[in-house]
Design a protein around this motif. Structure first.
Motif, PDB file in Angstrom:
ATOM      1  N   UNK A 165       0.812  -1.219   0.000  1.00 55.27           N
ATOM      2  CA  UNK A 165       0.000   0.000   0.000  1.00 55.27           C
ATOM      3  C   UNK A 165       0.849   1.275   0.000  1.00 55.27           C
ATOM      4  N   UNK A 166       2.170   1.120  -0.035  1.00 57.77           N
ATOM      5  CA  UNK A 166       3.055   2.282  -0.094  1.00 57.77           C
ATOM      6  C   UNK A 166       3.289   2.979   1.231  1.00 57.77           C
ATOM      7  N   UNK A 167       3.072   2.292   2.323  1.00 52.82           N
ATOM      8  CA  UNK A 167       3.306   2.882   3.644  1.00 52.82           C
ATOM      9  C   UNK A 167       4.758   2.641   4.065  1.00 52.82           C
ATOM     10  N   UNK A 168       5.678   3.085   3.225  1.00 52.04           N
ATOM     11  CA  UNK A 168       7.097   2.811   3.431  1.00 52.04           C
ATOM     12  C   UNK A 168       7.735   3.662   4.517  1.00 52.04           C
ATOM     13  N   UNK A 169       7.110   4.779   4.853  1.00 56.75           N
ATOM     14  CA  UNK A 169       7.677   5.652   5.879  1.00 56.75           C
ATOM     15  C   UNK A 169       6.816   5.675   7.143  1.00 56.75           C
ATOM     16  N   UNK A 170       6.082   4.582   7.364  1.00 58.68           N
ATOM     17  CA  UNK A 170       5.278   4.439   8.577  1.00 58.68           C
ATOM     18  C   UNK A 170       5.929   3.369   9.441  1.00 58.68           C
ATOM     19  N   UNK A 171       6.118   3.681  10.712  1.00 57.11           N
ATOM     20  CA  UNK A 171       6.728   2.749  11.653  1.00 57.11           C
ATOM     21  C   UNK A 171       5.763   1.629  11.996  1.00 57.11           C
ATOM     22  N   UNK A 172       6.252   0.385  11.959  1.00 55.84           N
ATOM     23  CA  UNK A 172       5.516  -0.761  12.476  1.00 55.84           C
ATOM     24  C   UNK A 172       6.266  -1.241  13.705  1.00 55.84           C
ATOM     25  N   UNK A 173       5.632  -1.115  14.846  1.00 59.25           N
ATOM     26  CA  UNK A 173       6.227  -1.498  16.117  1.00 59.25           C
ATOM     27  C   UNK A 173       5.172  -2.239  16.917  1.00 59.25           C
ATOM     28  N   UNK A 174       5.506  -2.634  18.114  1.00 58.39           N
ATOM     29  CA  UNK A 174       4.521  -3.309  18.940  1.00 58.39           C
ATOM     30  C   UNK A 174       5.142  -3.921  20.168  1.00 58.39           C
ATOM     31  N   UNK A 175       4.362  -4.780  20.782  1.00 59.35           N
ATOM     32  CA  UNK A 175       4.852  -5.419  21.982  1.00 59.35           C
ATOM     33  C   UNK A 175       3.924  -6.508  22.436  1.00 59.35           C
ATOM     34  N   UNK A 176       4.376  -7.187  23.465  1.00 62.93           N
ATOM     35  CA  UNK A 176       3.621  -8.296  24.026  1.00 62.93           C
ATOM     36  C   UNK A 176       4.548  -9.449  24.358  1.00 62.93           C
ATOM     37  N   UNK A 177       3.990 -10.627  24.326  1.00 61.82           N
ATOM     38  CA  UNK A 177       4.760 -11.830  24.652  1.00 61.82           C
ATOM     39  C   UNK A 177       5.441 -12.314  23.370  1.00 61.82           C
ATOM     40  N   UNK A 178       6.664 -11.837  23.147  1.00 62.26           N
ATOM     41  CA  UNK A 178       7.422 -12.176  21.950  1.00 62.26           C
ATOM     42  C   UNK A 178       8.833 -12.570  22.377  1.00 62.26           C
ATOM     43  N   UNK A 179       9.241 -13.806  22.126  1.00 60.90           N
ATOM     44  CA  UNK A 179      10.601 -14.224  22.502  1.00 60.90           C
ATOM     45  C   UNK A 179      11.655 -13.370  21.801  1.00 60.90           C
ATOM     46  N   UNK A 180      12.801 -13.201  22.464  1.00 56.57           N
ATOM     47  CA  UNK A 180      13.875 -12.362  21.922  1.00 56.57           C
ATOM     48  C   UNK A 180      14.323 -12.801  20.538  1.00 56.57           C
ATOM     49  N   UNK A 181      14.452 -14.098  20.319  1.00 57.25           N
ATOM     50  CA  UNK A 181      14.880 -14.593  19.001  1.00 57.25           C
ATOM     51  C   UNK A 181      13.880 -14.192  17.926  1.00 57.25           C
ATOM     52  N   UNK A 182      12.596 -14.250  18.255  1.00 61.76           N
ATOM     53  CA  UNK A 182      11.570 -13.841  17.297  1.00 61.76           C
ATOM     54  C   UNK A 182      11.609 -12.329  17.066  1.00 61.76           C
ATOM     55  N   UNK A 183      11.894 -11.564  18.125  1.00 55.82           N
ATOM     56  CA  UNK A 183      12.018 -10.109  17.966  1.00 55.82           C
ATOM     57  C   UNK A 183      13.116  -9.798  16.960  1.00 55.82           C
ATOM     58  N   UNK A 184      14.242 -10.483  17.085  1.00 56.04           N
ATOM     59  CA  UNK A 184      15.366 -10.247  16.182  1.00 56.04           C
ATOM     60  C   UNK A 184      14.975 -10.574  14.742  1.00 56.04           C
ATOM     61  N   UNK A 185      14.312 -11.696  14.533  1.00 54.34           N
ATOM     62  CA  UNK A 185      13.864 -12.081  13.197  1.00 54.34           C
ATOM     63  C   UNK A 185      12.911 -11.039  12.622  1.00 54.34           C
ATOM     64  N   UNK A 186      11.968 -10.587  13.431  1.00 59.32           N
ATOM     65  CA  UNK A 186      11.007  -9.582  12.973  1.00 59.32           C
ATOM     66  C   UNK A 186      11.697  -8.263  12.648  1.00 59.32           C
ATOM     67  N   UNK A 187      12.682  -7.875  13.463  1.00 61.23           N
ATOM     68  CA  UNK A 187      13.446  -6.652  13.180  1.00 61.23           C
ATOM     69  C   UNK A 187      14.160  -6.763  11.833  1.00 61.23           C
ATOM     70  N   UNK A 188      14.697  -7.943  11.542  1.00 63.03           N
ATOM     71  CA  UNK A 188      15.376  -8.168  10.263  1.00 63.03           C
ATOM     72  C   UNK A 188      14.404  -8.082   9.088  1.00 63.03           C
ATOM     73  N   UNK A 189      13.121  -8.338   9.345  1.00 67.61           N
ATOM     74  CA  UNK A 189      12.094  -8.233   8.298  1.00 67.61           C
ATOM     75  C   UNK A 189      11.568  -6.804   8.139  1.00 67.61           C
ATOM     76  N   UNK A 190      12.095  -5.879   8.945  1.00 62.80           N
ATOM     77  CA  UNK A 190      11.693  -4.485   8.821  1.00 62.80           C
ATOM     78  C   UNK A 190      10.767  -3.975   9.906  1.00 62.80           C
ATOM     79  N   UNK A 191      10.410  -4.839  10.848  1.00 61.39           N
ATOM     80  CA  UNK A 191       9.586  -4.391  11.973  1.00 61.39           C
ATOM     81  C   UNK A 191      10.486  -3.607  12.912  1.00 61.39           C
ATOM     82  N   UNK A 192       9.965  -2.515  13.447  1.00 67.77           N
ATOM     83  CA  UNK A 192      10.737  -1.693  14.369  1.00 67.77           C
ATOM     84  C   UNK A 192      10.940  -2.380  15.705  1.00 67.77           C
TER      85      UNK A 192
END
Length: 131
Positions: free
Chosen positions: A78-105
């Motif tokens: 949808x072209x939302x390239x300059x919108x931050x995607x972030x979040x929180x909750x019960x997310x293991x550290x290894x998964x956080x790292x993987x998600x960060x590598x996919x572009x999640x803040x």
């Protein structure tokens, strides 16, 4: 700053999302809260309609490895390239790292102070949003 706070999927626990939404509002941000049981498509469409600077997803269901990549993919489509995607909750550290590598803040685990979240969103938006 405009921030969309979202709860995706069948996760019915929204106390944390409401606390974050209130903290962001108290810090001077305009907050749009989606309510419960949203789909990734609904979240991205709302973000587009509301012209938000950031999307914050609260997730406690364990579906973070499905939800965040799906939202990120839809945001790119949808072209939302300059919108931050972030979040929180019960997310293991290894998964956080993987998600960060996919572009999640940055992702925030339980126990993070609301001021840390406010500061992160504020700094990211000031550095990355072009008006």
């Amino acid at each position: 700053m405009r921030v969309l706070v979202a709860k995706v999927g069948l996760d019915g626990h929204d106390r944390g999302a409401k606390i974050i939404a209130t903290s962001l509002r108290d810090a001077g941000m305009e907050v749009i809260y989606t309510g419960l049981r949203q789909t990734p498509e609904m979240v991205v469409n709302t973000a587009l309609q509301e012209d938000v600077d950031a999307i914050g997803v609260s997730i406690l269901s364990g579906a973070h490895m499905t939800v965040f990549p799906k939202i990120a993919k839809l945001m790119k489509e949808k072209g939302l390239n300059d919108v931050l995607l972030t979040g929180g909750g019960i997310i293991p550290e290894a998964d956080m790292k993987t998600l960060n590598e996919l572009g999640v803040g940055q992702l925030f685990p339980p126990g993070t102070t609301t001021m840390e979240i406010v500061n992160y969103i504020t700094e990211w938006v000031n550095l990355n949003r072009q008006f």
